[in-house]
Design an enzyme around this catalytic site. Structure first.
Site, PDB file in Angstrom:
ATOM      1  N   ASP A 180     -44.078  73.269  97.092  1.00 41.39           N
ATOM      2  CA  ASP A 180     -44.526  72.174  96.232  1.00 41.39           C
ATOM      3  C   ASP A 180     -45.004  71.039  97.114  1.00 41.39           C
ATOM      4  OD1 ASP A 180     -43.985  73.409  93.788  1.00 41.39           O
ATOM      5  OD2 ASP A 180     -41.956  72.606  93.675  1.00 41.39           O
ATOM      6  N   ASP A 224     -48.566  75.361  89.412  1.00 43.10           N
ATOM      7  CA  ASP A 224     -47.901  74.700  88.288  1.00 43.10           C
ATOM      8  C   ASP A 224     -48.918  74.019  87.379  1.00 43.10           C
ATOM      9  OD1 ASP A 224     -45.459  75.455  89.427  1.00 43.10           O
ATOM     10  OD2 ASP A 224     -45.222  73.527  90.459  1.00 43.10           O
TER      11      ASP A 224
END
Length: 168
Positions: free
Chosen positions: A123, A141
């Site tokens: 991330d 995402d």
């Protein structure tokens, strides 16, 4: 009785590849240019922040000892299979749903690759406004969330046409 692939929603598989490619390249850039937990300010409210996520969204189940890696990988595989079947069964002209499915499949496969190869998801997109901080996330995402939002939007745009298709 097979039908030509280009007449089905699978015509939109190119979008899956685009999401996977952008997700992969962006994660590689982050891993090659930032140290783990290093932050790179882009704007006053937006940073690149390199993080490992061993869980799901918002680091759900991240601290559970490793079994969640395969649990979330299994969920991703199941979702990908279901959505690919739905794309095959839908018409290529059903653009909004097929785009939504392709974005979700691309995002799921992007994060699945991370889980299988690294054991975690990379991330790096990080937003803060004052003391408020949103969970760090990635391009995969974004694909999943935008795809889900498009499915909801489709439900509002064509609520009755979908119900009548499934009845008859």
């Amino acid at each position: 009785m097979s039908k030509p692939v280009l007449s089905t929603g699978l015509r939109w598989l190119w979008l899956v590849l685009v999401v996977i490619a952008i997700d992969f390249v962006s994660k590689q850039w982050i891993m090659n240019n930032l140290m783990l937990h290093e932050s790179m300010p882009v704007m006053p409210f937006f940073n690149f922040f390199y993080a490992h996520n061993y869980g799901a969204a918002f680091s759900f189940l991240a601290d559970k000892g490793g079994w969640q890696r395969w649990f979330f990988a299994g969920i991703a595989v199941a979702i990908v299979v279901v959505l690919l079947v739905m794309m095959y069964r839908s018409k290529a002209s059903d653009r909004l749903n097929n785009i939504a499915y392709a974005l979700i499949v691309g995002g799921a496969l992007g994060n699945l690759f991370d889980r299988a190869y690294h054991g975690f998801v990379v991330d790096f997109i990080d937003f803060t406004i004052g003391d408020w901080h949103f969970a760090t996330f990635n391009i995969a995402d974004c694909g999943i969330c935008i795809g889900a939002a498009l499915i909801v939007l489709e439900g509002f745009i064509n609520p009755t046409s979908k119900r009548s298709e499934h009845k008859g």
